[in-house]
Design a protein around this motif. Sequence first.
Motif, PDB file in Angstrom:
ATOM      1  N   GLY A  94      -3.878   3.987  -5.137  1.00 12.97           N
ATOM      2  CA  GLY A  94      -3.611   3.443  -3.811  1.00 12.97           C
ATOM      3  C   GLY A  94      -2.364   2.573  -3.798  1.00 12.97           C
ATOM      4  O   GLY A  94      -1.561   2.631  -2.857  1.00 12.97           O
ATOM      5  N   GLU A  98       1.154   3.275  -1.704  1.00 18.59           N
ATOM      6  CA  GLU A  98       1.760   2.276  -0.819  1.00 18.59           C
ATOM      7  C   GLU A  98       3.234   2.055  -1.174  1.00 18.59           C
ATOM      8  O   GLU A  98       4.088   1.938  -0.281  1.00 18.59           O
ATOM      9  CB  GLU A  98       0.985   0.967  -0.909  1.00 18.59           C
ATOM     10  N   ASP A 163      -3.476   6.023   5.194  1.00 22.07           N
ATOM     11  CA  ASP A 163      -4.871   6.259   5.574  1.00 22.07           C
ATOM     12  C   ASP A 163      -5.030   7.535   6.399  1.00 22.07           C
ATOM     13  O   ASP A 163      -6.130   7.832   6.866  1.00 22.07           O
ATOM     14  CB  ASP A 163      -5.407   5.068   6.361  1.00 22.07           C
ATOM     15  N   GLY A 167      -5.069   9.369   2.821  1.00 15.42           N
ATOM     16  CA  GLY A 167      -6.433   8.864   2.853  1.00 15.42           C
ATOM     17  C   GLY A 167      -7.466   9.970   2.884  1.00 15.42           C
ATOM     18  O   GLY A 167      -8.461   9.927   2.136  1.00 15.42           O
ATOM     19  N   ASP A 170      -7.455  11.822  -0.477  1.00 17.54           N
ATOM     20  CA  ASP A 170      -8.169  11.030  -1.484  1.00 17.54           C
ATOM     21  C   ASP A 170      -9.684  11.069  -1.246  1.00 17.54           C
ATOM     22  O   ASP A 170     -10.473  11.083  -2.197  1.00 17.54           O
ATOM     23  CB  ASP A 170      -7.687   9.580  -1.462  1.00 17.54           C
TER      24      ASP A 170
END
Length: 603
Positions: A94, A98, A163, A167, A170
């Motif tokens: 994560g 980012e 996200d 997201g 994932d």
Amino acid sequence: MKYNIKWDLESIFPGGSSSPQLKEKLALIRNQLDELSSLTTKWDTEKDGPAFKELADILLVQEKLTKGLSQVFTFVEAVQSADVLDKQAGALLGQVIELSSAFSTLQIILTKKMVAMPDNKWNELVELPAFKEIEFSLNETRRHGKELLSETEEALINALSIDGFQGWSDHYDSLVATIEIPFEDGEGHIHQLSVGQAYNKMNTDPDAKVREQLFKKWEETWGSMAPLFSDTLNHLAGFRLADYKAHGVKDFLKRPLEYNRMNQETLDTMWKAVSDNKKPFVDYLNRKAQLLGKDKLSWQDTEAPVIIGNTSAKVYPYDDGADFIVKNFRKFSGKMANFAQYAFDHSWIEAEDRGGKRPGGYCSELPESKESRIFMTYAESPSEVSTLAHELGHAFHSHVMTDLPTLNQQYAMNVAETASTFAEMIIADATVKEATSKEEKITLLDTKIQNALAMFLNIHARFLFETRFYNERQNGILTEDRLGELMEEAQKEAYQDSLSEYHPHFWASKLHFFIADVPFYNFPYTFGYLFSLGIYARSLEEGAGFEDKYIALLRDTASMSTEDLAKKHLNADLTKPDFWEAGIAIMKNDVDTFMSLTEEYVK
């Protein structure tokens, strides 16, 4: 064992997901992002001198970040792949995502400034010695940059993508990590298999009852979680379509084609050639059904080994498989063989068959180390040897480009599959040639043809499904039942209704549909396969002298369009059927041989 069946990650960042060096590296990347932000924000295209020194400095930091982010992503993904229960690895991933998002935002700012430059000044820039070598990449970035929204809007989309695209992708991985497939052995004991273990056994076990039992449990398991996977796929695709709409993109194939640097005419020509030449492969499936004592094959039978009489399935323990690859690579290219030997000697490959691993296989690059890492679950069959060679082909492709500018190493998926499939073809051919009996040759030839079957039928089904899914998704959410209908319809069409049973939950079990960064993760496989067949035929004609030509082609894969690459190195026109049909003819010859060799066993 001669070779380590587990990969070495300690030489990258010691300590796994708790590595202090990894923590330091992430801090360095954050500092480099600050530096890039400052340089990019300050860059004034009007005030930069005639040598564009400021832009050169920006591209230098950008190159460091590209390599650094790729290095840490490969490492963290590797840790998580080898142990899906490593929660710290998930958290680290994560963080990397980012940072990558922040990097993308800065690249957008830079691109917008490039787009704003007058054409005459831009043309002067790309002719300068400092930029000439990366002219193709710079022009491509500027061309695509003309479709960008404002910096603020693009930054927001990148932030939401964490996200959104990523997201949901994932989330799919998290769901799959919880899955175990129950299998009852001959003594009545129940074993809980990982997805990777179950998949290998379901497709390659010589016992039809074992395959049937596992396929039933496989379908039931994915079906029981279909509502969750349906939500995941719908929302991932919905986010992607919303992003397209915001950028004025109406055709959902536009981005996949751009990413693969190929045009629609090339794609249409390729699929038409495939569709027009399916009969031999359907005949092969029917013959295989006869050999396995069935009227028609079921889904799980298509990759099952054909074993004639008392001939046992050829087994390649890991050491033997590795040596077989090196020996046969050397017949074509000493450089390929030496490279593969180095990879085995230095434990680049995670091949152990154990629980807790993610399904599938991949090759990922470590640009700072100038190495690769290969992930798979090795099962000692000829097809697994070919798969290992396939991933080594990817690694070799990256290896021959390590001295090029980073922008000239970013080749697309379709040409990436060329090197891997070429390597796989060398090994598949070698297994057939080394057969010591007619019966063994039939078994090994069957294994080789399965690859063609995947490219011409299975991948085609995936493409048909995904195209129809995106068409309907533009009008709203699809239920899991509708997804299953679309999948089964696509499979029946692609396989020309030659099977007795299909895999309607394939849409849920196939990771490729849930990958965030590459939409339509299907047609490039067929492209690469057929493209590599043309290269392979040329290599057989020219012998060892073709090695340097092959490497020259690989080095150009990120520096021109796919059509131009084929024209330059193969003198081929990809928009004409001749090229594709020539490749298909090679595999049709294998099918003809298989049909001839097996004729006496079905009378």
